[in-house]
Design a protein around this motif. Structure first.
Motif, short mmCIF file in Angstrom:
data_model
loop_
_atom_site.label_atom_id
_atom_site.label_comp_id
_atom_site.label_asym_id
_atom_site.label_seq_id
_atom_site.Cartn_x
_atom_site.Cartn_y
_atom_site.Cartn_z
N LYS A 186 -4.24 -1.75 9.20
CA LYS A 186 -3.98 -0.89 8.62
C LYS A 186 -1.91 -1.69 7.92
O LYS A 186 -1.51 -1.09 7.27
CB LYS A 186 -3.48 0.55 9.33
N ILE A 187 -1.49 -2.04 9.03
CA ILE A 187 -0.07 -2.59 8.66
C ILE A 187 -0.20 -3.50 7.61
O ILE A 187 0.79 -3.58 7.08
CB ILE A 187 0.14 -2.86 10.07
N PHE A 188 -1.19 -4.62 8.01
CA PHE A 188 -0.85 -6.09 7.25
C PHE A 188 -1.93 -6.36 6.42
O PHE A 188 -1.78 -7.59 4.88
CB PHE A 188 -0.46 -7.11 8.12
N GLY A 189 -3.42 -5.52 6.84
CA GLY A 189 -4.22 -6.05 5.58
C GLY A 189 -3.98 -5.94 4.30
O GLY A 189 -4.42 -6.71 3.80
N TYR A 190 -2.85 -5.05 3.77
CA TYR A 190 -3.21 -5.10 1.60
C TYR A 190 -2.26 -6.35 1.72
O TYR A 190 -2.35 -6.44 0.39
CB TYR A 190 -2.00 -3.33 2.23
N LEU A 191 -1.61 -7.18 2.83
CA LEU A 191 -1.10 -8.09 2.07
C LEU A 191 -1.79 -9.21 1.93
O LEU A 191 -1.36 -10.28 1.04
CB LEU A 191 0.24 -8.76 3.08
N SER A 192 -3.31 -9.20 1.95
CA SER A 192 -3.98 -10.43 1.56
C SER A 192 -5.02 -10.11 0.36
O SER A 192 -5.83 -10.54 -0.24
CB SER A 192 -4.56 -10.31 2.67
N GLU A 193 -4.17 -8.62 -0.45
CA GLU A 193 -4.57 -8.61 -2.21
C GLU A 193 -4.35 -9.13 -2.88
O GLU A 193 -2.73 -8.83 -3.38
CB GLU A 193 -5.11 -7.13 -2.19
N GLY A 194 -5.08 -10.27 -3.49
CA GLY A 194 -3.92 -10.63 -5.24
C GLY A 194 -4.45 -10.16 -5.72
O GLY A 194 -5.14 -9.09 -6.06
N PRO A 195 -3.77 -10.89 -6.83
CA PRO A 195 -3.05 -11.51 -7.43
C PRO A 195 -1.19 -11.58 -6.58
O PRO A 195 -0.74 -11.13 -5.82
CB PRO A 195 -2.72 -11.78 -8.65
N PHE A 196 -0.64 -12.46 -6.83
CA PHE A 196 -0.07 -13.40 -5.70
C PHE A 196 1.20 -13.42 -6.59
O PHE A 196 1.47 -14.18 -7.94
CB PHE A 196 -0.35 -14.03 -4.42
N THR A 197 2.97 -12.98 -6.56
CA THR A 197 3.79 -13.60 -7.14
C THR A 197 4.66 -14.81 -5.98
O THR A 197 5.03 -14.47 -5.07
CB THR A 197 4.96 -12.43 -7.61
#
Length: 159
Positions: A120-131
């Protein structure tokens, strides 16, 4: 110059990352980042943010804007702040960040081990695309809670 320790941390799980960008319109935005890499010239860092974070800072995400980059250890609070200027913006897809996504997954596991909900804290950070935000490194400060916090770190001050 980016220190050896910062280069090591780029390859170490358990260091959540935040960036703060000061816009030309006198506003400032703070968001979490997915990962960072140190460029081979040891003068530049690339910070990777997912689309959901880019959308939050779109108005200040400009080449030439001032940027501050903070990383802190989950285990012992070892922390550094890097100040610089955005020199380039580019898109990056998930497959180019395979190693960094693995580090993020390890960070999620370390967070879970602390009794928190890492996904919940960090999972969304792995969803691309990325800048990919390339920044020139102007100054590094140690921010670890201890006497001397806030001291400027020079490349010769290696741990």
């Amino acid at each position: 110059m980016i220190t050896k320790r910062i280069t090591e941390i780029a390859q170490t799980p358990g260091f959540p990352i935040w960036i703060s960008i000061a816009g030309f319109n006198a506003t400032c935005e703070l968001v979490r980042a997915t990962a960072f890499t140190v460029e081979s010239d040891c003068q530049h860092i690339k910070v990777y943010i997912p689309k959901c974070m880019k959308n939050q800072i779109q108005d200040v995400l400009l080449e030439g804007a001032s940027i501050s980059f903070l990383l802190a250890s989950l285990k012992d609070f070892e922390s550094y702040q890097i100040k610089g200027v955005i020199t380039n913006l580019d898109t990056c897809d998930t497959n180019k960040l395979e190693k960094q996504i693995e580090l993020l997954e390890d960070t999620i596991e370390q967070t879970n081990a602390l009794g928190l909900h890492g996904e919940k804290i960090f999972g969304y950070l792995s969803e691309g695309p990325f800048t990919a935000i390339q920044m020139s490194c102007k100054e590094i400060f140690e921010q670890t809670p201890k006497p001397g916090t806030g001291t400027k770190v020079e490349a010769t001050d290696e741990k």
